[in-house]
Design an enzyme around this catalytic site. Structure first.
Site, PDB file in Angstrom:
ATOM      1  N   SER A 133       0.828  -1.210   0.000  1.00  0.00           N
ATOM      2  CA  SER A 133       0.000   0.000   0.000  1.00  0.00           C
ATOM      3  C   SER A 133       0.859   1.255   0.000  1.00  0.00           C
ATOM      4  O   SER A 133       0.424   2.309  -0.480  1.00  0.00           O
ATOM      5  CB  SER A 133      -0.934  -0.007   1.214  1.00  0.00           C
ATOM      6  OG  SER A 133      -0.202   0.147   2.420  1.00  0.00           O
ATOM      7  N   SER A 138      -2.061  -1.987  14.610  1.00  0.00           N
ATOM      8  CA  SER A 138      -1.478  -1.839  13.282  1.00  0.00           C
ATOM      9  C   SER A 138      -0.968  -0.416  13.084  1.00  0.00           C
ATOM     10  O   SER A 138      -1.565   0.546  13.568  1.00  0.00           O
ATOM     11  CB  SER A 138      -2.529  -2.155  12.217  1.00  0.00           C
ATOM     12  OG  SER A 138      -2.094  -1.759  10.937  1.00  0.00           O
ATOM     13  N   ARG A 148     -16.226  24.078  52.335  1.00  0.00           N
ATOM     14  CA  ARG A 148     -14.987  23.617  51.709  1.00  0.00           C
ATOM     15  C   ARG A 148     -15.272  23.023  50.339  1.00  0.00           C
ATOM     16  O   ARG A 148     -16.253  22.301  50.154  1.00  0.00           O
ATOM     17  CB  ARG A 148     -14.292  22.582  52.592  1.00  0.00           C
ATOM     18  CG  ARG A 148     -13.934  23.097  53.979  1.00  0.00           C
ATOM     19  CD  ARG A 148     -13.130  22.082  54.758  1.00  0.00           C
ATOM     20  NE  ARG A 148     -13.873  20.829  54.926  1.00  0.00           N
ATOM     21  CZ  ARG A 148     -13.310  19.650  55.187  1.00  0.00           C
ATOM     22  NH1 ARG A 148     -11.991  19.573  55.306  1.00  0.00           N
ATOM     23  NH2 ARG A 148     -14.042  18.567  55.351  1.00  0.00           N
ATOM     24  N   GLY A 204     -27.855  16.953  57.871  1.00  0.00           N
ATOM     25  CA  GLY A 204     -29.311  16.888  57.834  1.00  0.00           C
ATOM     26  C   GLY A 204     -29.846  15.813  56.919  1.00  0.00           C
ATOM     27  O   GLY A 204     -29.131  14.915  56.480  1.00  0.00           O
ATOM     28  N   ASP A 247     -23.841  13.987  55.184  1.00  0.00           N
ATOM     29  CA  ASP A 247     -22.414  13.899  55.491  1.00  0.00           C
ATOM     30  C   ASP A 247     -22.031  12.567  56.142  1.00  0.00           C
ATOM     31  O   ASP A 247     -20.916  12.070  55.955  1.00  0.00           O
ATOM     32  CB  ASP A 247     -21.960  15.076  56.356  1.00  0.00           C
ATOM     33  CG  ASP A 247     -22.810  15.250  57.610  1.00  0.00           C
ATOM     34  OD1 ASP A 247     -23.703  14.418  57.859  1.00  0.00           O
ATOM     35  OD2 ASP A 247     -22.572  16.240  58.332  1.00  0.00           O
TER      36      ASP A 247
END
Length: 661
Positions: free
Chosen positions: A23, A301, A420, A476, A517
């Site tokens: 090719s 290839s 944070r 909460g 949390d």
């Protein structure tokens, strides 16, 4: 004639060994054939071209209307290391007679195959000038050694990229004998316009397949690590089966290990699987159209990292066989293709994308440059080389391991005092953290969260971190499905029925997860902490205790008494503080005993600032109060510094990377 020393036609021998090198050589051969006043062309065919198992690809040379001067059967079957060596030896035995008969002025040799090494060795020893195509490139296997060995035997060099040219110069090759032409196959690729490409797709993949909705797979053995490359091929096929897209699989080349790879294909039933089409050879003109319109190409290839870039088709390059090649942004490397999941992840990342077309390997004008270069060769010049030593330019490519290492999350922790935000990596490393006082009102708080997250996301780009989403840890009751804080603790005011997901997602264009949390702390332990790898465990948060004034403590008027103050008082000998810690620790221990009797976890993790002060009391209570069947359950203190942030990040990292976890 422009310059060849004796005003006669230049006799050029082009030797081709396999479908891949043809090719690259065919465009040059067509160019030579089109200028009979300057050149005489002899074509020698050897190697796998002449083997039925590899498609008898010499026929495509005949179909291109080239006269094959000589056919040499040079392959010793066996497809192992010894067979390759014997094949080189057989070619060395047969080639001298051919070259003595043809007496070419110059032989054109391509690439890095063991057959090409035999060609170059024979020509060099017989004082025939050698023009080497594609020298100076770096792939990553034994091919490098063969390619560079041919470079040292060759007298002239046609390279495809600027870096390859620099490599040749640094290998002491004479700059005047190096041509930077680009890859000859690109002359055809960049001019390939076939409006009827759908008929080619249907012929090879079926009538029901659409453009960009199929995969082309081409994988060869790595001769320096055959066992691993066969295992990698097996994992590739498993990933392709799981990915469930129509796939054209080309048989591997004739290198050592190819027989074992074919056995793997047959063991998995690839040739009869409804999603697969397994073929030995596809004519290059048709192969161009197939890769140009594929949803992805996968394998190892050189075609994938070189020619396919001309179309911007996504490519997944597996293993080390081509790892040193220069590539466009369409190529994603999976260097350690050691799991099916990693290859599958790469397929999900690449399939269906469209990248800019790359011209790294050529601009479509290589053949005219090569023909001009051939005409300039002075046959009266001595073959001795000159030497020079310039630097080598490195190249940078995409890499799947680097991508996975830089996957990150934005984590948000809404505490009673501080707000944070952190960038957290896949390994649980806090890359960067931002802290601000938590405002008292809803309006100020939500604006600050958005501002901090936008700043962190911008910083992540500078740090080369790929942010996958945002995780939020808050006190909460939370509805994690909707991303809503239902009812917060009294420490966080104006924080009820708050939709956190919508404003953050709209601003950052990222998915957002929200949870309590305490749940986040447990998630952090599971992914990064003591609970990693365990089927079940319990995390208990020893949170803030406020309004517990004791003697010996000095607290500002407006500041609530916290657990930190309690610990300080106890250490100072405050009897009331010590009593409170013992009472709370005993109560916690009784709670743990009830948990052990109820759900029988394999581990209990105490988290929070008071955990280390409670651990011994809790263990004493378990020894005294718990049933013997659960007394062996271990109780440990968390070693995570920021469990809330890490837990928030884990929601993002676990969900968005679920296919590789």
């Amino acid at each position: 004639m422009e310059k060849n020393g004796n005003n006669r036609k230049l006799r050029v021998c082009v030797a081709t060994c396999n479908r891949a090198d043809y090719s690259k050589l065919a465009p040059i051969m067509f160019g030579i054939k089109m200028e009979p006043e300057f050149f005489e062309l002899d074509v020698v065919v050897l190697g796998s071209h002449l083997i039925d198992d590899y498609g008898n690809t010499y026929r495509m040379i005949e179909q291109d209307d080239f006269d094959i001067n000589t056919r040499l059967h040079t392959i010793v079957r066996g497809e192992d290391e010894a067979a390759m060596v014997e094949s080189v030896g057989l070619a060395l035995v047969k080639l001298p007679d051919v070259l003595n008969r043809l007496k070419p002025d110059i032989m054109i040799v391509h690439g890095d195959r063991f057959d090409a090494l035999a060609l170059a060795t024979s020509a060099a020893l017989m004082n025939i000038r050698i023009l080497h195509i594609e020298g100076g490139e770096v792939s990553g296997t034994i091919d490098d050694s063969i390619r560079h060995a041919i470079t040292k035997l060759a007298h002239y060099h046609v390279c495809c990229t600027r870096s390859a040219e620099q490599h040749l110069i640094s290998m002491c090759e004479d700059h005047d004998r190096i041509l930077l032409a680009g890859c000859p196959s690109y002359d055809k690729l960049l001019s390939a316009k076939n409006k009827d490409y759908m008929s080619i797709i249907r012929m090879w993949l079926g009538d029901d397949v659409k453009s960009k909705d199929y995969i082309v797979a081409l994988q060869h053995p790595v001769t320096t690590d055959i066992k691993h490359s066969i295992k990698m091929f097996e994992l590739t096929l498993d990933a392709l089966i799981s990915f469930n897209k129509r796939t054209l699989v080309l048989f591997p080349n004739i290198d050592a290990g190819s027989k074992e790879m074919v056995r793997v294909m047959r063991k998995k039933g690839i040739e009869h699987h409804p999603n697969f089409r397994a073929v030995k050879h596809v004519p290059f003109d048709q192969f161009i159209q197939l890769v140009a319109h594929a949803g992805c190409m996968i394998g190892n290839s050189s075609c994938g990292v070189r020619e396919v870039g001309a179309f911007g088709t996504p490519v997944i390059n597996l293993g080390t066989r081509q790892i040193g090649r220069e590539t466009g942004e369409n190529v994603l490397h999976v260097r350690d293709a050691d799991t099916q999941d990693k290859i599958l992840q790469a397929l999900h990342l690449q399939f269906g994308k469209q990248y800019p077309c790359s011209k790294i390997y050529g601009d479509g004008n290589a053949v005219p440059r090569i023909l001009k270069f051939l005409k300039s060769i002075d046959l009266q010049e001595p073959l001795q080389k000159k030497f020079c030593f310039p630097p080598v330019k490195e190249n940078i490519s995409q890499d799947i391991d680097h991508i996975l290492e830089t996957l990150s999350a934005l984590a948000v922790d809404l505490g009673g005092t501080n707000l944070r935000v952190a960038i957290v990596s896949m390994k649980g490393e806090i890359v960067k953290k931002y802290t601000q006082f938590n405002p008292k009102t809803y309006e100020e708080r939500i604006n600050l969260i958005l501002q901090m997250c936008v700043e962190a996301a911008a910083e992540a780009v500078k740090l080369n971190c790929r942010i996958l989403g945002v995780g939020i840890s808050t006190g909460g009751r939370v509805n994690p499905r909707e991303g809503i804080v239902l009812h917060s603790t009294k420490l966080i005011q104006e924080w009820n029925s708050v939709d956190l997901r919508t404003p953050l997602s709209d601003t950052l264009h990222l998915p957002v997860w929200v949870d309590n949390d305490g749940n986040c702390a447990a998630l952090a332990e599971r992914k990064f902490g003591q609970g990693k790898g365990l089927e079940n465990f319990v995390t208990l948060i020893t949170g803030t205790e406020d309004l517990l004034l004791v003697e010996g403590m000095s607290v500002p008027k407006d500041e609530a008494v916290s657990a930190v103050h309690l610990i300080q008082a106890a250490k100072l000998g405050n009897v009331k503080a010590q009593s409170i810690l013992r009472t709370a620790g005993t109560a916690l221990g009784l709670g743990v005993v009830n948990i052990l009797h109820t759900i029988n976890p394999s581990l209990v993790i105490l988290s929070g600032v008071l955990a280390s002060h409670y651990i011994h009391i809790v263990k004493d209570v378990i020894r005294q109060q718990a049933l013997s069947s659960v007394q062996d359950v271990d109780v440990v203190v968390s070693d995570l510094v920021d469990p809330a942030l890490l837990g928030a990040a884990s929601m993002v990292l676990d969900y968005t990377t679920r296919r590789i976890c």
